[in-house]
Scaffold this motif. Structure first.
Motif, PDB file in Angstrom:
ATOM      1  N   ILE A  28      49.242  49.646  53.598  1.00  0.00           N
ATOM      2  CA  ILE A  28      49.679  48.365  54.168  1.00  0.00           C
ATOM      3  C   ILE A  28      51.034  48.514  54.865  1.00  0.00           C
ATOM      4  O   ILE A  28      51.174  48.168  56.044  1.00  0.00           O
ATOM      5  CB  ILE A  28      49.688  47.258  53.099  1.00  0.00           C
ATOM      6  N   ARG A  60      60.290  43.530  53.923  1.00  0.00           N
ATOM      7  CA  ARG A  60      60.161  42.465  52.921  1.00  0.00           C
ATOM      8  C   ARG A  60      59.734  41.151  53.579  1.00  0.00           C
ATOM      9  O   ARG A  60      58.900  40.423  53.050  1.00  0.00           O
ATOM     10  CB  ARG A  60      61.481  42.270  52.186  1.00  0.00           C
ATOM     11  N   ARG A  72      56.075  41.544  54.725  1.00  0.00           N
ATOM     12  CA  ARG A  72      55.229  41.615  53.531  1.00  0.00           C
ATOM     13  C   ARG A  72      54.993  40.233  52.931  1.00  0.00           C
ATOM     14  O   ARG A  72      53.852  39.851  52.635  1.00  0.00           O
ATOM     15  CB  ARG A  72      55.908  42.526  52.503  1.00  0.00           C
ATOM     16  N   ASP A  73      56.056  39.485  52.754  1.00  0.00           N
ATOM     17  CA  ASP A  73      55.909  38.182  52.095  1.00  0.00           C
ATOM     18  C   ASP A  73      55.218  37.153  52.983  1.00  0.00           C
ATOM     19  O   ASP A  73      54.607  36.210  52.489  1.00  0.00           O
ATOM     20  CB  ASP A  73      57.273  37.662  51.649  1.00  0.00           C
ATOM     21  N   TRP A  81      52.811  38.068  55.407  1.00  0.00           N
ATOM     22  CA  TRP A  81      51.473  38.485  55.816  1.00  0.00           C
ATOM     23  C   TRP A  81      50.696  39.265  54.760  1.00  0.00           C
ATOM     24  O   TRP A  81      49.590  39.721  55.042  1.00  0.00           O
ATOM     25  CB  TRP A  81      51.572  39.364  57.082  1.00  0.00           C
ATOM     26  N   PHE A  82      51.240  39.386  53.559  1.00  0.00           N
ATOM     27  CA  PHE A  82      50.604  40.244  52.562  1.00  0.00           C
ATOM     28  C   PHE A  82      49.148  39.882  52.297  1.00  0.00           C
ATOM     29  O   PHE A  82      48.271  40.756  52.281  1.00  0.00           O
ATOM     30  CB  PHE A  82      51.382  40.221  51.244  1.00  0.00           C
ATOM     31  N   ASP A  83      48.872  38.622  52.067  1.00  0.00           N
ATOM     32  CA  ASP A  83      47.502  38.222  51.721  1.00  0.00           C
ATOM     33  C   ASP A  83      46.514  38.613  52.817  1.00  0.00           C
ATOM     34  O   ASP A  83      45.413  39.106  52.539  1.00  0.00           O
ATOM     35  CB  ASP A  83      47.420  36.717  51.463  1.00  0.00           C
ATOM     36  N   LEU A  93      46.065  42.505  52.880  1.00  0.00           N
ATOM     37  CA  LEU A  93      45.217  42.975  51.784  1.00  0.00           C
ATOM     38  C   LEU A  93      43.757  42.605  52.036  1.00  0.00           C
ATOM     39  O   LEU A  93      42.843  43.403  51.785  1.00  0.00           O
ATOM     40  CB  LEU A  93      45.689  42.375  50.456  1.00  0.00           C
ATOM     41  N   PHE A 152      56.816  45.973  46.375  1.00  0.00           N
ATOM     42  CA  PHE A 152      56.006  44.757  46.343  1.00  0.00           C
ATOM     43  C   PHE A 152      56.470  43.897  45.175  1.00  0.00           C
ATOM     44  O   PHE A 152      57.036  44.398  44.202  1.00  0.00           O
ATOM     45  CB  PHE A 152      54.518  45.090  46.169  1.00  0.00           C
ATOM     46  N   GLN A 181      52.237  40.346  44.046  1.00  0.00           N
ATOM     47  CA  GLN A 181      51.477  41.156  44.997  1.00  0.00           C
ATOM     48  C   GLN A 181      50.830  42.360  44.305  1.00  0.00           C
ATOM     49  O   GLN A 181      49.699  42.722  44.625  1.00  0.00           O
ATOM     50  CB  GLN A 181      52.398  41.603  46.131  1.00  0.00           C
TER      51      GLN A 181
END
Length: 221
Positions: A53, A77, A80-81, A83-85, A88, A174, A178
């Motif tokens: 990722i 960071r 990630r926060d 677009w993380f969902d 994944l 993460f 996450q």
């Protein structure tokens, strides 16, 4: 395309070009609608979502925004926060989508094995045998070690074995939430494809790696 490495419909070298960025063709009945034009067996490349990722986003930023080196940690960071969902879900969707097609998994090419000093050459040997069986021209077996080392590269191998990641500046972290989401998704996949013993074994290794080696980080900023 059967027996030849030719450009497919779109930009790429095989049917898998139909589901990598940009992946517009996947909305047009692809890849099943072109199954008569391609080899029925495909190679699925797998990498732990914990590393692919951030590495994937880094590569995309380098390609489209001219980034040199590793994305600044604060920017990682933030991304990630936000677009993380979705990232994944995209990782999971690649497996689920291809497993649901008319095609057959001919081989799982595991990124972590490819960059391993002990398993790297054996991974290339497995790839060679698969391609040979499917009618492609392949290199002599005695050249595998040299080809593996030159293709992966000395710097990449040394960096990976120092950090087990693509860059030296920092290891992307993460949040606990996450981490839990990654493990839950992976466990769900092991249940959904429980009859695919090879895939389950790979996913279980990823679960173990995440449980024991993930870097826990705070939320942005």
């Amino acid at each position: 395309i059967r027996g030849k490495l030719r450009h497919c419909i779109g930009n790429g070298l095989s049917v898998t070009c139909l589901n990598v960025h940009p992946s517009v063709e996947m909305t047009k009945g692809m890849p099943d609608s072109k199954s008569n034009e391609f080899n029925p067996n495909y190679i699925m490349i797998l990498r732990n979502p914990m590393t692919v990722i951030p590495a994937g986003y880094n590569a995309k930023t380098a390609k489209y925004s001219g980034l040199i080196g590793q994305l600044p940690e604060k920017e990682w960071r933030r991304v990630r926060d936000e677009w993380f969902d979705g990232m994944l879900e995209s990782w999971e969707k690649l497996i689920v989508t291809w497993k649901a097609t008319k095609y057959n998994v001919g081989m799982y090419l595991v990124y972590e094995d490819l960059l391993d000093f002990d398993r790297g050459v054996e991974t290339i040997r497995k790839l060679r045998l698969f391609l040979l069986k499917e009618g492609f021209e392949v290199i002599p077996e005695e050249d595998l070690g040299c080809i593996w080392f030159e293709a992966v590269g000395k710097d990449t191998l040394e960096r990976y074995h120092r950090k087990r990641y693509d860059y030296d500046d920092y290891i992307p972290g993460f949040t606990l939430e996450q981490k839990d989401k990654m493990i839950q998704r992976l466990r769900r996949l092991t249940q959904d494809f429980k009859n695919d013993y090879e895939l389950v074994s790979i996913l279980e290794k990823y679960i173990n790696d995440i449980e024991n080696n993930i870097k826990i980080d705070g939320v942005y900023p």
